[in-house]
Design a protein around this motif. Structure first.
Motif, mmCIF file in Angstrom:
data_model
loop_
_atom_site.group_PDB
_atom_site.id
_atom_site.type_symbol
_atom_site.label_atom_id
_atom_site.label_comp_id
_atom_site.label_asym_id
_atom_site.label_seq_id
_atom_site.Cartn_x
_atom_site.Cartn_y
_atom_site.Cartn_z
ATOM 1 N N GLN A 44 -37.858 -59.729 -27.348
ATOM 2 C CA GLN A 44 -36.574 -59.347 -27.956
ATOM 3 C C GLN A 44 -35.650 -58.750 -26.901
ATOM 4 N N VAL A 45 -34.347 -58.900 -27.114
ATOM 5 C CA VAL A 45 -33.342 -58.357 -26.185
ATOM 6 C C VAL A 45 -33.457 -56.842 -26.051
ATOM 7 N N GLY A 46 -33.489 -56.164 -27.192
ATOM 8 C CA GLY A 46 -33.484 -54.696 -27.171
ATOM 9 C C GLY A 46 -33.287 -54.172 -28.576
ATOM 10 N N ALA A 47 -32.631 -53.029 -28.687
ATOM 11 C CA ALA A 47 -32.325 -52.437 -29.989
ATOM 12 C C ALA A 47 -30.895 -51.905 -29.938
ATOM 13 N N GLU A 48 -30.005 -52.748 -29.378
ATOM 14 C CA GLU A 48 -28.657 -52.282 -29.055
ATOM 15 C C GLU A 48 -27.713 -52.181 -30.244
ATOM 16 N N GLY A 173 -19.062 -58.487 -25.569
ATOM 17 C CA GLY A 173 -20.493 -58.180 -25.615
ATOM 18 C C GLY A 173 -21.067 -58.093 -24.210
ATOM 19 N N THR A 174 -22.378 -58.044 -24.136
ATOM 20 C CA THR A 174 -23.079 -57.935 -22.850
ATOM 21 C C THR A 174 -22.625 -59.014 -21.864
ATOM 22 N N THR A 175 -22.239 -58.598 -20.683
ATOM 23 C CA THR A 175 -21.738 -59.532 -19.672
ATOM 24 C C THR A 175 -22.773 -60.617 -19.365
ATOM 25 N N GLY A 176 -22.334 -61.865 -19.440
ATOM 26 C CA GLY A 176 -23.235 -62.975 -19.125
ATOM 27 C C GLY A 176 -24.060 -63.457 -20.300
ATOM 28 N N SER A 177 -23.925 -62.789 -21.462
ATOM 29 C CA SER A 177 -24.705 -63.233 -22.626
ATOM 30 C C SER A 177 -23.961 -64.369 -23.327
ATOM 31 N N ALA A 178 -24.722 -65.231 -23.991
ATOM 32 C CA ALA A 178 -24.107 -66.359 -24.701
ATOM 33 C C ALA A 178 -23.083 -65.896 -25.730
ATOM 34 N N PRO A 179 -23.404 -64.883 -26.571
ATOM 35 C CA PRO A 179 -22.396 -64.510 -27.569
ATOM 36 C C PRO A 179 -21.117 -63.946 -26.950
ATOM 37 N N GLY A 205 -18.372 -53.841 -23.744
ATOM 38 C CA GLY A 205 -18.865 -52.625 -24.391
ATOM 39 C C GLY A 205 -20.361 -52.785 -24.643
ATOM 40 N N ASP A 206 -20.943 -53.796 -24.025
ATOM 41 C CA ASP A 206 -22.400 -54.015 -24.044
ATOM 42 C C ASP A 206 -23.013 -54.074 -25.446
ATOM 43 N N PHE A 207 -22.210 -54.416 -26.443
ATOM 44 C CA PHE A 207 -22.668 -54.539 -27.832
ATOM 45 C C PHE A 207 -23.119 -53.208 -28.453
ATOM 46 N N THR A 208 -22.805 -52.073 -27.806
ATOM 47 C CA THR A 208 -23.254 -50.796 -28.390
ATOM 48 C C THR A 208 -22.070 -49.974 -28.917
ATOM 49 N N ARG A 209 -22.382 -49.101 -29.851
ATOM 50 C CA ARG A 209 -21.371 -48.223 -30.442
ATOM 51 C C ARG A 209 -20.811 -47.266 -29.390
ATOM 52 N N ALA A 210 -21.724 -46.658 -28.619
ATOM 53 C CA ALA A 210 -21.308 -45.644 -27.636
ATOM 54 C C ALA A 210 -20.360 -46.244 -26.598
ATOM 55 N N LYS A 211 -20.714 -47.416 -26.106
ATOM 56 C CA LYS A 211 -19.885 -48.064 -25.080
ATOM 57 C C LYS A 211 -18.560 -48.554 -25.698
ATOM 58 N N MET A 236 -19.610 -52.195 -31.697
ATOM 59 C CA MET A 236 -18.544 -51.794 -30.768
ATOM 60 C C MET A 236 -17.273 -51.468 -31.550
ATOM 61 N N GLY A 237 -17.005 -52.220 -32.604
ATOM 62 C CA GLY A 237 -15.829 -51.953 -33.443
ATOM 63 C C GLY A 237 -15.939 -50.582 -34.095
ATOM 64 N N LEU A 238 -17.154 -50.237 -34.542
ATOM 65 C CA LEU A 238 -17.358 -48.933 -35.199
ATOM 66 C C LEU A 238 -17.175 -47.793 -34.201
ATOM 67 N N GLY A 239 -17.650 -47.988 -32.981
ATOM 68 C CA GLY A 239 -17.426 -46.989 -31.926
ATOM 69 C C GLY A 239 -15.936 -46.852 -31.636
#
Ligand code: GYE
Length: 327
Positions: A44-48, A173-179, A205-211, A236-239
């Motif tokens: 799995q990618v992570g828990a981002e 999203g995460t740099t270089g990721s397909a999405p 914003g690396d797909f995270t709320r904080a970023k 990221m929108g919620l952040g």
């Protein structure tokens, strides 16, 4: 075909799930004992994000329901961890490897190792850019370009009557990721034809709320005139909503917001009027993944691409859909 696991080389993996022995006698792990049991190694990618949490749950629950032994590892958004996990699964001689590649590039070597070991690979959720598509059996997941187009089409409709410039900021999203690559491309394709739409800032914003919050704060400081935020996921929108409110502006009104995913928290913000439009991306890939895994392990042919069906939500549609939302 099914293979027996003789060794369990787990060094370097986090959160690996080991289930009991399937085949009678000998092997330390499961599978290949003539009882048809299957062991899947899943990286799995992570828990981002909320999406990722729902996706992990779907994979774990579906494996259990399908009687597939799952070895699961979380790569914490690092490609090197995924490569390590895949190599470990090869060493353990799992029956099938599934993974959601954090970025698109750089997979050929490890995928060739899997092919040499005759272990089929299924891409789930995200694609790789390998030229040799024979390195994996199938790719199950969303059409991210189409998601970006849907976001762009809403914007076109929303601003169809005006001629004033529309200043857009983009949280990638995460740099270089397909999405991230595809959601950017699809959106650009649709809005690119009209000069009034201007992407005045675009950053990951690396797909995270904080970023998402952090980058939006910087956008707000640099640009007093933002009309629209396009965020590649809900988190990221919620952040960013926190950043917008912190700057004394009203999300959904002073700054219109489009996001992708449609996880519960996103849908709640949409129903509350803080987000204006969400393009759905379903994380519930588990059941289809297990079906595909059973087929490829048996050597049956599967479609090279399986696209997830998805919809879009306005604020009114979010209010109606929220009570039945599964994730
Ligand atoms: O949109 C985002 C997650 O790959 C589709 O990854 C997935 C994306 C999803 O972190 O929230």
């Amino acid at each position: 075909m099914l293979k027996r696991i003789s060794t369990l080389a787990l060094a370097g993996l986090t959160a690996v799930t080991l289930a009991g022995c399937g085949g009678g006698g000998g092997g330390a792990g499961a599978s290949g004992g003539g009882d048809g049991s299957i062991t899947m190694g899943f990286s799995q990618v992570g828990a981002e994000s909320g999406w990722r949490t729902a996706n992990t749950k779907s994979v774990q629950e579906s494996a259990k329901a399908a009687g597939i032994t799952l070895k699961f590892s979380d790569a914490q958004q690092k490609q090197e961890n995924q490569i390590k996990a895949i190599r470990s699964y090869i060493q353990q001689k799992v029956d099938v490897i599934a993974f959601s590649p954090v970025v698109e590039s750089g997979w050929d070597t490890v995928l060739k190792e899997a092919r040499n070991a005759k272990i089929p690979v299924i891409l789930t959720d995200r694609a790789v850019d390998s030229k040799d598509t024979g390195l994996y059996k199938t790719f199950l997941g969303s059409d991210f370009v189409e998601e970006g187009r849907k976001a762009g089409k809403w914007l076109l409709e929303e601003y169809k009557s005006g001629t004033d410039p529309v200043n857009i900021v983009e949280l990638q999203g995460t740099t270089g990721s397909a999405p991230a690559n595809d959601r950017k491309a699809g959106f650009q394709e649709v809005i690119g034809g009209e000069a009034k739409f201007k992407i005045i800032a675009s950053q990951t914003g690396d797909f995270t709320r904080a970023k998402g919050k952090e980058v939006m704060e910087a956008f707000l400081k640099a640009h007093p005139d933002i009309d629209v935020l396009y965020a590649h996921n809900d988190d990221m929108g919620l952040g960013a909503i926190e950043a917008i409110e912190g700057a004394g502006k009203v999300p959904g009104k002073d700054i219109k917001i489009i996001t992708i995913d449609a996880v519960k928290d996103g849908m709640q913000a949409l129903a509350d009027g803080k987000i204006n439009y969400i393009v759905e991306c379903s994380p519930l890939l588990g059941p289809q993944l297990m079906d595909l895994a059973k087929k490829v392990v048996k050597g049956e042919s599967v479609p090279a691409r399986v696209v997830t069906e998805e919809t879009t939500f306005t604020q009114e549609q979010a209010k109606a859909a929220l009570p039945q939302r599964q994730y």
